[in-house]
Write an enzyme that holds these catalytic residues in place. Structure first.
Site, PDB file in Angstrom:
ATOM      1  N   ASN A   1      -4.455   0.506 -10.562  1.00 43.70           N
ATOM      2  CA  ASN A   1      -4.206  -0.814  -9.966  1.00 43.70           C
ATOM      3  C   ASN A   1      -5.166  -1.822 -10.563  1.00 43.70           C
ATOM      4  OD1 ASN A   1      -3.192  -2.757  -8.011  1.00 43.70           O
ATOM      5  ND2 ASN A   1      -5.137  -2.491  -6.930  1.00 43.70           N
TER       6      ASN A   1
ATOM      7  N   ILE B   1       0.869  -1.178   0.000  1.00 44.50           N
ATOM      8  CA  ILE B   1       0.000   0.000   0.000  1.00 44.50           C
ATOM      9  C   ILE B   1       0.907   1.230   0.000  1.00 44.50           C
ATOM     10  CG2 ILE B   1      -1.858   1.206   1.209  1.00 44.50           C
ATOM     11  CD1 ILE B   1      -2.577  -1.613   0.213  1.00 44.50           C
TER      12      ILE B   1
ATOM     13  N   ASP C   1      -7.711  -0.493  -2.232  1.00 47.93           N
ATOM     14  CA  ASP C   1      -8.602  -0.959  -3.310  1.00 47.93           C
ATOM     15  C   ASP C   1      -9.934  -0.212  -3.315  1.00 47.93           C
ATOM     16  OD1 ASP C   1      -7.449  -4.300  -2.573  1.00 47.93           O
ATOM     17  OD2 ASP C   1      -6.660  -2.857  -4.032  1.00 47.93           O
TER      18      ASP C   1
ATOM     19  N   ASP D   1      -6.499   5.352  -4.668  1.00 45.11           N
ATOM     20  CA  ASP D   1      -6.649   6.528  -3.785  1.00 45.11           C
ATOM     21  C   ASP D   1      -6.025   6.155  -2.430  1.00 45.11           C
ATOM     22  OD1 ASP D   1     -10.218   6.130  -2.929  1.00 45.11           O
ATOM     23  OD2 ASP D   1      -8.454   4.905  -2.461  1.00 45.11           O
TER      24      ASP D   1
ATOM     25  N   HIS E   1      -7.086  -5.414  -9.532  1.00 51.44           N
ATOM     26  CA  HIS E   1      -7.397  -6.239  -8.357  1.00 51.44           C
ATOM     27  C   HIS E   1      -8.206  -7.451  -8.808  1.00 51.44           C
ATOM     28  CE1 HIS E   1      -8.242  -7.161  -4.171  1.00 51.44           C
ATOM     29  NE2 HIS E   1      -9.498  -7.327  -4.491  1.00 51.44           N
TER      30      HIS E   1
HETATM   31  C1  GRF Z   1      -2.894 -10.290 -10.198  1.00 48.21           C
HETATM   32  O1  GRF Z   1      -4.066 -11.076 -10.268  1.00 48.21           O
HETATM   33  C2  GRF Z   1      -3.156  -9.061  -9.359  1.00 48.21           C
HETATM   34  O2  GRF Z   1      -4.460  -8.546  -9.509  1.00 48.21           O
HETATM   35  C3  GRF Z   1      -3.003  -9.632  -7.974  1.00 48.21           C
HETATM   36  O3  GRF Z   1      -1.900 -10.505  -8.051  1.00 48.21           O
HETATM   37  C4  GRF Z   1      -1.811 -10.969  -9.399  1.00 48.21           C
HETATM   38  C5  GRF Z   1      -0.455 -10.592  -9.909  1.00 48.21           C
HETATM   39  O4  GRF Z   1      -0.200 -11.367 -11.002  1.00 48.21           O
HETATM   40  N1  GRF Z   1      -2.746  -8.589  -7.000  1.00 48.21           N
HETATM   41  P1  GRF Z   1       1.111 -11.073 -11.910  1.00 48.21           P
HETATM   42  O5  GRF Z   1       2.247 -10.786 -10.949  1.00 48.21           O
HETATM   43  O6  GRF Z   1       0.782  -9.890 -12.776  1.00 48.21           O
HETATM   44  O7  GRF Z   1       1.282 -12.350 -12.676  1.00 48.21           O
END
Ligand code: GRF
Length: 202
Positions: free
Chosen positions: A109, A94, A147, A143, A111
């Protein structure tokens, strides 16, 4: 447009961006990755960057006296590459006030859940444990929450009875990679405005 991508793991989202830019060309795509940053050494994400001949930087929290100093160092490291957009693709820290002061409004980002459901570091596991029938991924501006920033785009993924966390996460990542490539390209090419919780891409 200049992209700095932040990673903490395998970097498959980063690879999707690199592959798209290789395929269509930076001109056509509207952006190029100019550097890759991480919070730890020895991850595949950094190896992917090195294979692509990109500069990398690593800012480890434990190398700094405080979280604030780490945050400022990360911001400095990213700023050195003069990014137009910073993309967190699996970056598992974060960021703080300094980073947001510099890059807020141009820090995206991805998620692996349908925010606001299942925020935080275990979105896939939490959706599975909850018994959600659909989940997915969210690309949003970062922000000062976790998330919680304005949502740009989402993709839906069905949860199957036989899913375990890794199977579901792999299926999510197939959608997520395409969503991230599409969104980053549109933000870079068209420009955008953030109006409260709404994101308007011209
Ligand atoms: C992705 O699904 C991301 O959203 C989550 O961890 C994964 C990272 O995958 N936080 P990578 O490192 O881009 O393969």
């Amino acid at each position: 447009k200049r992209l700095v991508v932040l990673v903490s793991g395998s970097g498959t989202n980063l690879q999707a961006l690199l592959d798209e830019i290789d395929a269509v060309g930076a001109q056509e795509y509207g952006a190029e990755v100019v550097a890759v940053g991480a919070d730890r050494e020895g991850i595949e994400g950094l190896a992917r960057a090195e294979r692509a001949g990109l500069p990398t930087f690593v800012c480890k929290v434990r190398d700094y006296g405080s979280r604030e100093e780490w945050d400022a160092a990360l911001a400095e490291a990213a700023a050195a590459f003069e990014p137009d957009l910073v993309v967190s693709a699996g970056f598992m820290k974060i960021v703080g006030k300094e980073f947001l002061a510099r890059f807020g409004g141009r820090f995206v980002n991805t998620h692996p859940a349908l925010l606001p459901s299942f925020p935080g570091a275990h979105g896939v596991r939490d959706a599975l444990a909850y018994g959600a029938k659909v989940t997915g991924c969210t690309v949003h501006f970062v922000d000062d929450g976790v998330d919680t920033g304005p949502i740009i785009a989402q993709g839906v993924v069905e949860v199957r009875d036989e899913d375990d966390e890794s199977a579901l996460h792999e299926r999510i990542k197939e959608v997520e990679r395409r969503l991230l490539v599409e969104v980053v390209g549109r933000l870079a090419r068209n420009g955008y405005r953030i109006e409260g919780r709404k994101v308007v891409i011209q």
